[in-house]
Scaffold this motif. Sequence first.
Motif, PDB file in Angstrom:
ATOM      1  N   UNK A  36      33.890  23.175  45.517  1.00  0.00           N
ATOM      2  CA  UNK A  36      34.941  21.982  45.049  1.00  0.00           C
ATOM      3  C   UNK A  36      36.049  22.354  44.473  1.00  0.00           C
ATOM      4  N   UNK A  37      36.118  23.139  43.923  1.00  0.00           N
ATOM      5  CA  UNK A  37      37.168  23.482  42.844  1.00  0.00           C
ATOM      6  C   UNK A  37      38.406  24.343  43.563  1.00  0.00           C
ATOM      7  N   UNK A  38      39.728  24.232  42.857  1.00  0.00           N
ATOM      8  CA  UNK A  38      40.530  25.042  43.656  1.00  0.00           C
ATOM      9  C   UNK A  38      40.453  26.418  43.170  1.00  0.00           C
ATOM     10  N   UNK A  39      40.176  26.756  42.154  1.00  0.00           N
ATOM     11  CA  UNK A  39      40.261  28.354  41.741  1.00  0.00           C
ATOM     12  C   UNK A  39      38.865  28.499  40.706  1.00  0.00           C
ATOM     13  N   UNK A  40      38.317  29.615  40.657  1.00  0.00           N
ATOM     14  CA  UNK A  40      37.155  29.888  39.925  1.00  0.00           C
ATOM     15  C   UNK A  40      37.452  31.534  39.515  1.00  0.00           C
ATOM     16  N   UNK A  41      37.353  31.728  38.253  1.00  0.00           N
ATOM     17  CA  UNK A  41      37.227  32.900  38.127  1.00  0.00           C
ATOM     18  C   UNK A  41      35.680  33.303  37.347  1.00  0.00           C
ATOM     19  N   UNK A  42      35.175  34.071  38.159  1.00  0.00           N
ATOM     20  CA  UNK A  42      33.812  34.677  37.905  1.00  0.00           C
ATOM     21  C   UNK A  42      33.835  35.854  37.286  1.00  0.00           C
ATOM     22  N   UNK A  43      33.461  35.954  36.010  1.00  0.00           N
ATOM     23  CA  UNK A  43      33.393  37.140  35.142  1.00  0.00           C
ATOM     24  C   UNK A  43      32.173  37.653  34.751  1.00  0.00           C
ATOM     25  N   UNK A  44      32.212  38.881  34.364  1.00  0.00           N
ATOM     26  CA  UNK A  44      30.856  39.707  33.718  1.00  0.00           C
ATOM     27  C   UNK A  44      31.513  40.998  33.591  1.00  0.00           C
ATOM     28  N   UNK A  45      30.530  41.898  33.235  1.00  0.00           N
ATOM     29  CA  UNK A  45      30.742  43.284  33.010  1.00  0.00           C
ATOM     30  C   UNK A  45      29.925  44.156  33.598  1.00  0.00           C
ATOM     31  N   UNK A  46      30.250  45.325  33.831  1.00  0.00           N
ATOM     32  CA  UNK A  46      29.589  46.219  34.803  1.00  0.00           C
ATOM     33  C   UNK A  46      30.186  46.649  36.280  1.00  0.00           C
ATOM     34  N   UNK A  47      30.661  47.465  36.728  1.00  0.00           N
ATOM     35  CA  UNK A  47      31.247  47.785  38.118  1.00  0.00           C
ATOM     36  C   UNK A  47      30.210  47.438  39.133  1.00  0.00           C
ATOM     37  N   UNK A  48      29.116  47.794  38.737  1.00  0.00           N
ATOM     38  CA  UNK A  48      28.061  47.691  39.985  1.00  0.00           C
ATOM     39  C   UNK A  48      27.679  46.113  40.069  1.00  0.00           C
ATOM     40  N   UNK A  49      27.516  45.435  39.085  1.00  0.00           N
ATOM     41  CA  UNK A  49      27.066  44.053  39.184  1.00  0.00           C
ATOM     42  C   UNK A  49      28.230  43.324  39.575  1.00  0.00           C
ATOM     43  N   UNK A  50      29.646  43.642  39.317  1.00  0.00           N
ATOM     44  CA  UNK A  50      30.676  42.805  39.588  1.00  0.00           C
ATOM     45  C   UNK A  50      31.115  43.379  41.210  1.00  0.00           C
ATOM     46  N   UNK A  51      30.703  44.258  41.992  1.00  0.00           N
ATOM     47  CA  UNK A  51      30.790  44.675  43.218  1.00  0.00           C
ATOM     48  C   UNK A  51      29.619  43.688  43.990  1.00  0.00           C
ATOM     49  N   UNK A  52      28.438  43.763  43.357  1.00  0.00           N
ATOM     50  CA  UNK A  52      27.450  42.775  44.094  1.00  0.00           C
ATOM     51  C   UNK A  52      27.933  41.414  43.990  1.00  0.00           C
ATOM     52  N   UNK A  53      28.340  40.986  42.988  1.00  0.00           N
ATOM     53  CA  UNK A  53      28.885  39.597  43.015  1.00  0.00           C
ATOM     54  C   UNK A  53      30.247  39.394  43.805  1.00  0.00           C
TER      55      UNK A  53
ATOM     56  N   UNK B   4      36.645  37.583  41.307  1.00  0.00           N
ATOM     57  CA  UNK B   4      35.639  38.189  40.388  1.00  0.00           C
ATOM     58  C   UNK B   4      36.467  39.092  39.361  1.00  0.00           C
ATOM     59  N   UNK B   5      36.128  38.993  38.304  1.00  0.00           N
ATOM     60  CA  UNK B   5      36.921  39.547  37.027  1.00  0.00           C
ATOM     61  C   UNK B   5      35.845  40.175  36.012  1.00  0.00           C
ATOM     62  N   UNK B   6      36.464  41.529  35.335  1.00  0.00           N
ATOM     63  CA  UNK B   6      35.874  41.712  34.432  1.00  0.00           C
ATOM     64  C   UNK B   6      36.241  41.156  32.835  1.00  0.00           C
ATOM     65  N   UNK B   7      35.138  40.507  32.147  1.00  0.00           N
ATOM     66  CA  UNK B   7      35.379  40.021  30.962  1.00  0.00           C
ATOM     67  C   UNK B   7      34.358  40.336  29.910  1.00  0.00           C
ATOM     68  N   UNK B   8      34.522  41.325  29.011  1.00  0.00           N
ATOM     69  CA  UNK B   8      33.841  41.903  28.051  1.00  0.00           C
ATOM     70  C   UNK B   8      33.750  40.981  26.869  1.00  0.00           C
ATOM     71  N   UNK B   9      32.683  40.265  26.422  1.00  0.00           N
ATOM     72  CA  UNK B   9      32.618  39.595  25.489  1.00  0.00           C
ATOM     73  C   UNK B   9      32.865  40.318  24.029  1.00  0.00           C
TER      74      UNK B   9
END
Length: 382
Positions: free
Chosen positions: A215-232, A252-257
């Motif tokens: 439904x949205x125009x653009x979504x930035x899906x963020x997390x940390x860890x290359x393996x997890x981000x590759x799965x996402x 899909x982007x990296x964002x470390x809190x």
Amino acid sequence: MVDVTEEEMDNPTFKRDTVLSDVHLHCPNKRHLMVRLNAVGQPVFLSYFKLIWNTEDSASEKHVREATTEGEHQYRSGDELCDKDRNNLKKERELNSEGVEALLDDDGDLEVVRRPRSASDLEAEDLLRDRVYPVILMKAKEDAFEDEEQECTCSDVVKIEHTMATPLEDVGKQVWRAAFLLADYILFIRDTFRCCSVLELGGGTGITSIIMGTVAKRVYCTDVGEDLLAMCEQNVALNKHLMEPGRGEVKVKELDWLKDEFCTDPEAPYSWSDEEIADLHDHCTVIMAADVFYDDDLTDALFRTLYRITHNLRNSCTVYLALEKRLNFTLRHMDVTCEAYSHFRNTLHDLENLQDRKMKYTVEPIKLDFCQFLIYERIEQL
């Protein structure tokens, strides 16, 4: 992808210090297809989660209710059979109780006479017992789900790669109930998010961002860890057909809190470009996070990140947080407590009472009386 032998694929090992999501544990009738091992040697499964679009239709609502309790009823052949079996068992118990006096020995102790269990007893007991055993199919082709795909169209299914039974630091690789709850709410008020720019914190497998991307125009899906981000990223690709009608986009982007800045290193995978950071600050009006409040330090880090990002946004922003209250017995309190949830509530209260001339945060609870679009157990702790 890790190259493994067939023997390794047939013998996945789960250690004792792992945790397993209830989404996977309580889906006895779901078949989990093990497709590969990830970069750290964890088995990766592919699961199909069906969307119930016609929630206003009474038949669909019945389907949702029946599916959420499928583990309890899947082996019952019918109400009449169950009632008959229960009556037979009741009569047998009554007959047995009448002869108790005759079974006492000279000292007055009960002398139990063991009798062979009949097939009807075993069958009746079997009907009343929950069975939980996900069938792991050791093959990499998707034809194992041919029957399911014939029953539903492409727009009815979300395909998600995930792991099961991971260490605590890798729980983002599993699917959790709060992500389904947030996805339900997104679909329930989908018009609210039309053409929005959205940021998800702790996106994990990406299922909530994928639903938002419809439904949205653009979504930035963020997390940390290359393996997890590759799965996402793989999950986003698997469900691209769901986002194409609305022309939504999930990045899909990296964002470390635990860091104060976005990762902008062009050599690093899933880093941010200057244009993407500017787009986020200029257009983002929705931030969301699901089931990320299980560690006090990470909760503090998330709220610091939330404050920093909202401080830099040009527009006002609505933040949607979904979580599950997990109750545990602690020796320190000698009682059942929910410490992670209590810390979350305290931190949220501090944010709401923050004295900031530029920012004002208002907290409002959302009633869980909206429709259910995904098949899962919506418990009262959500």
